[in-house]
Write a protein that holds these residues in place. Structure first.
Motif, PDB file in Angstrom:
ATOM      1  N   GLY A 181      -4.678   7.807 -38.114  1.00 41.23           N
ATOM      2  CA  GLY A 181      -5.009   9.213 -37.975  1.00 41.23           C
ATOM      3  C   GLY A 181      -5.470   9.570 -36.580  1.00 41.23           C
ATOM      4  O   GLY A 181      -5.160  10.653 -36.062  1.00 41.23           O
ATOM      5  N   VAL A 182      -6.217   8.667 -35.953  1.00 44.44           N
ATOM      6  CA  VAL A 182      -6.647   8.894 -34.563  1.00 44.44           C
ATOM      7  C   VAL A 182      -5.432   8.977 -33.641  1.00 44.44           C
ATOM      8  O   VAL A 182      -5.346   9.851 -32.763  1.00 44.44           O
ATOM      9  N   ILE A 183      -4.464   8.071 -33.839  1.00 43.02           N
ATOM     10  CA  ILE A 183      -3.233   8.137 -33.051  1.00 43.02           C
ATOM     11  C   ILE A 183      -2.496   9.435 -33.359  1.00 43.02           C
ATOM     12  O   ILE A 183      -1.869  10.036 -32.477  1.00 43.02           O
ATOM     13  N   GLY A 184      -2.582   9.886 -34.600  1.00 40.31           N
ATOM     14  CA  GLY A 184      -1.929  11.135 -34.980  1.00 40.31           C
ATOM     15  C   GLY A 184      -2.465  12.328 -34.206  1.00 40.31           C
ATOM     16  O   GLY A 184      -1.688  13.160 -33.697  1.00 40.31           O
ATOM     17  N   VAL A 185      -3.781  12.459 -34.086  1.00 39.34           N
ATOM     18  CA  VAL A 185      -4.323  13.590 -33.330  1.00 39.34           C
ATOM     19  C   VAL A 185      -4.077  13.407 -31.830  1.00 39.34           C
ATOM     20  O   VAL A 185      -3.993  14.391 -31.086  1.00 39.34           O
ATOM     21  N   LEU A 186      -3.942  12.162 -31.387  1.00 39.61           N
ATOM     22  CA  LEU A 186      -3.568  11.934 -29.989  1.00 39.61           C
ATOM     23  C   LEU A 186      -2.156  12.458 -29.729  1.00 39.61           C
ATOM     24  O   LEU A 186      -1.886  13.064 -28.682  1.00 39.61           O
ATOM     25  N   ILE A 187      -1.261  12.246 -30.694  1.00 34.17           N
ATOM     26  CA  ILE A 187       0.085  12.810 -30.583  1.00 34.17           C
ATOM     27  C   ILE A 187       0.011  14.336 -30.567  1.00 34.17           C
ATOM     28  O   ILE A 187       0.670  15.003 -29.765  1.00 34.17           O
ATOM     29  N   ALA A 188      -0.799  14.893 -31.477  1.00 34.52           N
ATOM     30  CA  ALA A 188      -0.940  16.348 -31.550  1.00 34.52           C
ATOM     31  C   ALA A 188      -1.429  16.923 -30.222  1.00 34.52           C
ATOM     32  O   ALA A 188      -1.022  18.016 -29.821  1.00 34.52           O
ATOM     33  N   GLN A 189      -2.280  16.170 -29.534  1.00 33.06           N
ATOM     34  CA  GLN A 189      -2.794  16.622 -28.240  1.00 33.06           C
ATOM     35  C   GLN A 189      -1.693  16.711 -27.195  1.00 33.06           C
ATOM     36  O   GLN A 189      -1.754  17.535 -26.279  1.00 33.06           O
ATOM     37  N   THR A 190      -0.676  15.872 -27.309  1.00 34.08           N
ATOM     38  CA  THR A 190       0.396  15.850 -26.308  1.00 34.08           C
ATOM     39  C   THR A 190       1.516  16.844 -26.607  1.00 34.08           C
ATOM     40  O   THR A 190       2.336  17.122 -25.733  1.00 34.08           O
ATOM     41  N   LEU A 191       1.583  17.344 -27.837  1.00 31.91           N
ATOM     42  CA  LEU A 191       2.655  18.256 -28.215  1.00 31.91           C
ATOM     43  C   LEU A 191       2.360  19.665 -27.705  1.00 31.91           C
ATOM     44  O   LEU A 191       1.297  20.224 -27.968  1.00 31.91           O
ATOM     45  N   THR A 192       3.305  20.226 -26.996  1.00 32.34           N
ATOM     46  CA  THR A 192       3.220  21.597 -26.514  1.00 32.34           C
ATOM     47  C   THR A 192       4.440  22.364 -26.999  1.00 32.34           C
ATOM     48  O   THR A 192       5.383  21.782 -27.546  1.00 32.34           O
ATOM     49  N   LEU A 193       4.427  23.678 -26.815  1.00 33.83           N
ATOM     50  CA  LEU A 193       5.564  24.490 -27.244  1.00 33.83           C
ATOM     51  C   LEU A 193       6.842  24.091 -26.513  1.00 33.83           C
ATOM     52  O   LEU A 193       7.930  24.062 -27.108  1.00 33.83           O
ATOM     53  N   SER A 194       6.733  23.749 -25.231  1.00 34.54           N
ATOM     54  CA  SER A 194       7.918  23.344 -24.477  1.00 34.54           C
ATOM     55  C   SER A 194       8.504  22.044 -25.035  1.00 34.54           C
ATOM     56  O   SER A 194       9.722  21.881 -25.113  1.00 34.54           O
ATOM     57  N   VAL A 195       7.639  21.119 -25.438  1.00 38.11           N
ATOM     58  CA  VAL A 195       8.106  19.869 -26.041  1.00 38.11           C
ATOM     59  C   VAL A 195       8.800  20.142 -27.372  1.00 38.11           C
ATOM     60  O   VAL A 195       9.865  19.580 -27.669  1.00 38.11           O
ATOM     61  N   LEU A 196       8.234  21.030 -28.186  1.00 31.54           N
ATOM     62  CA  LEU A 196       8.829  21.342 -29.478  1.00 31.54           C
ATOM     63  C   LEU A 196      10.196  22.007 -29.315  1.00 31.54           C
ATOM     64  O   LEU A 196      11.141  21.709 -30.056  1.00 31.54           O
ATOM     65  N   PHE A 197      10.317  22.909 -28.338  1.00 34.40           N
ATOM     66  CA  PHE A 197      11.612  23.557 -28.105  1.00 34.40           C
ATOM     67  C   PHE A 197      12.646  22.547 -27.617  1.00 34.40           C
ATOM     68  O   PHE A 197      13.835  22.633 -27.961  1.00 34.40           O
ATOM     69  N   LYS A 198      12.196  21.581 -26.823  1.00 33.54           N
ATOM     70  CA  LYS A 198      13.111  20.542 -26.350  1.00 33.54           C
ATOM     71  C   LYS A 198      13.633  19.703 -27.514  1.00 33.54           C
ATOM     72  O   LYS A 198      14.814  19.340 -27.562  1.00 33.54           O
ATOM     73  N   ILE A 199      12.760  19.418 -28.465  1.00 37.07           N
ATOM     74  CA  ILE A 199      13.175  18.653 -29.648  1.00 37.07           C
ATOM     75  C   ILE A 199      14.185  19.444 -30.474  1.00 37.07           C
ATOM     76  O   ILE A 199      15.189  18.901 -30.961  1.00 37.07           O
ATOM     77  N   LEU A 200      13.946  20.749 -30.635  1.00 38.74           N
ATOM     78  CA  LEU A 200      14.881  21.581 -31.394  1.00 38.74           C
ATOM     79  C   LEU A 200      16.251  21.641 -30.725  1.00 38.74           C
ATOM     80  O   LEU A 200      17.287  21.620 -31.397  1.00 38.74           O
TER      81      LEU A 200
END
Length: 361
Positions: A71-90
């Motif tokens: 779970g700690v690694i999970g919130v670390l991932i959440a910290q790195t995710l931005t809208l630009s990253v999400l659009f790139k994935i889409l």
């Protein structure tokens, strides 16, 4: 009674065993960090725990500690995710589907060869070679006649190979990070900072509690989803002190390492070399597919390599964060394959089992 049931030559009290294990993990962590090895806080404790479990044994880390560390690694991932990253994935989802299909096909080919020539029971070897979350594959294997101990050993042998090779590739490509400086925070100072830390830990606990048993890798992906929504909307500020990250890395590595003991090694000893060779072959083939992926997506090789590697979602994420790879893309690729394997894993296992030699069925 197996030949491996004789009492260990060195049998100190339980508290001393834990103390020695903790000291060994800390020393290994510092040694690997000193040479700037990616994910040294994970790899060091894992290597020490494997050695300790085989030579001394008698220790088992509580599963809740492993879940909360994910779970700690999970919130670390959440910290790195931005809208630009999400659009790139889409934008990249067609290539991601192709990469997932290629990885599964390569895993199927390597699994068939291992089942055919590895000398292991067909159904057991089939589940052991299926590229998914180790815990999910073991749980599915337990519902059949497969031996869950051998399945777990085969899954974690591959995880160890993938982690070590992935760290070495990252190290020699020159993408290293000493201590997660870009993601970890200093120890909290002031009530506001302490409040953010408490909120972050609450997201970890809530994400694990809600999603752990409701989805594959829920202990990791649950905090990712909860933390991402709250972080992107500005409701919370995620803070992760370096000691907390080091503890989470160490717990995950120790949990994986302690799954290996002398009985497990005895059960897989005959086919261990073939299992390692099969894992390395799969890693090399996935590296080739990662290179092809870089041509289609124009991303860095290290990102494509970690995204296509047949390892665990948590371990690949740790290496991706330490090497400044595109964490969002790595998580997306690994998550897509995880859900795909959960859906098609039973069919893949049955197909692989058909190729077992009659004498080992």
């Amino acid at each position: 009674m197996s030949a491996d049931s004789s009492p260990p030559r060195f049998s100190p009290p339980t508290w001393m065993r834990w103390l020695l294990l903790v000291i060994g993990c800390v020393v290994a962590n510092r040694a690997l960090n000193a040479i700037h090895m990616p994910a040294g806080g994970f790899i060091g404790p894992m290597a020490v725990s494997i050695t300790y479990g085989v030579m001394v044994g008698g220790l088992k880390l509580p599963r809740i500690g492993f879940k909360l560390s994910q779970g700690v690694i999970g919130v670390l991932i959440a910290q790195t995710l931005t809208l630009s990253v999400l659009f790139k994935i889409l934008d990249a989802w067609p290539v991601m589907l192709i990469a997932t299909a290629i990885t599964l096909l390569l895993s199927l080919i390597v699994g068939i060869r291992l089942v055919r020539y590895g000398g292991l029971p067909g159904s057991t070897a089939a589940w052991g070679t299926t590229p998914g979350a180790a815990a999910a594959m073991v749980a599915m294997a337990e519902e059949t006649d497969a031996d869950p101990r051998i399945v777990a050993a085969m899954q974690y042998v591959r995880v160890v190979c993938v982690v070590l090779v992935g760290a070495l590739v990252s190290h020699y490509l020159g993408v290293t990070d000493s201590g997660n400086a870009g993601h970890a925070a200093a120890l909290p100072i002031g009530l506001g900072y302490l409040g953010d830390l408490v909120t972050t830990l609450a997201v970890v606990a809530i994400g694990v509690w809600i999603f752990d048993r409701r989805m594959p890798a829920g202990a990791l992906l649950g905090p990712v989803m909860v933390g991402s929504v709250l972080h992107l909307t500005g409701i919370i500020t995620i803070v992760l002190p370096q000691p907390l990250l080091e503890l989470a890395y160490g717990v995950i590595g120790t949990y994986v390492g302690l799954r290996f003991d002398r009985e497990t090694i005895h059960n897989i000893a005959r086919a261990l070399s073939k299992m390692i060779f099969a894992s390395l072959m799969l890693i090399a083939l996935c590296a080739l597919s990662a290179w092809l992926m870089t041509l289609l997506m124009h991303t860095e090789f290290i990102t494509a390599y970690l995204g296509t590697s047949p390892g665990g979602l948590d371990s690949m994420t740790i290496i991706a964060i330490d090497t400044h790879a595109d964490v969002g893309l790595v998580v997306a690729l690994q998550t897509l394959r995880l859900f795909t394997v959960v859906l098609v894993g039973p069919g893949m296992a049955r197909l692989v089992a058909r190729f077992a030699r009659p004498s080992t069925a």
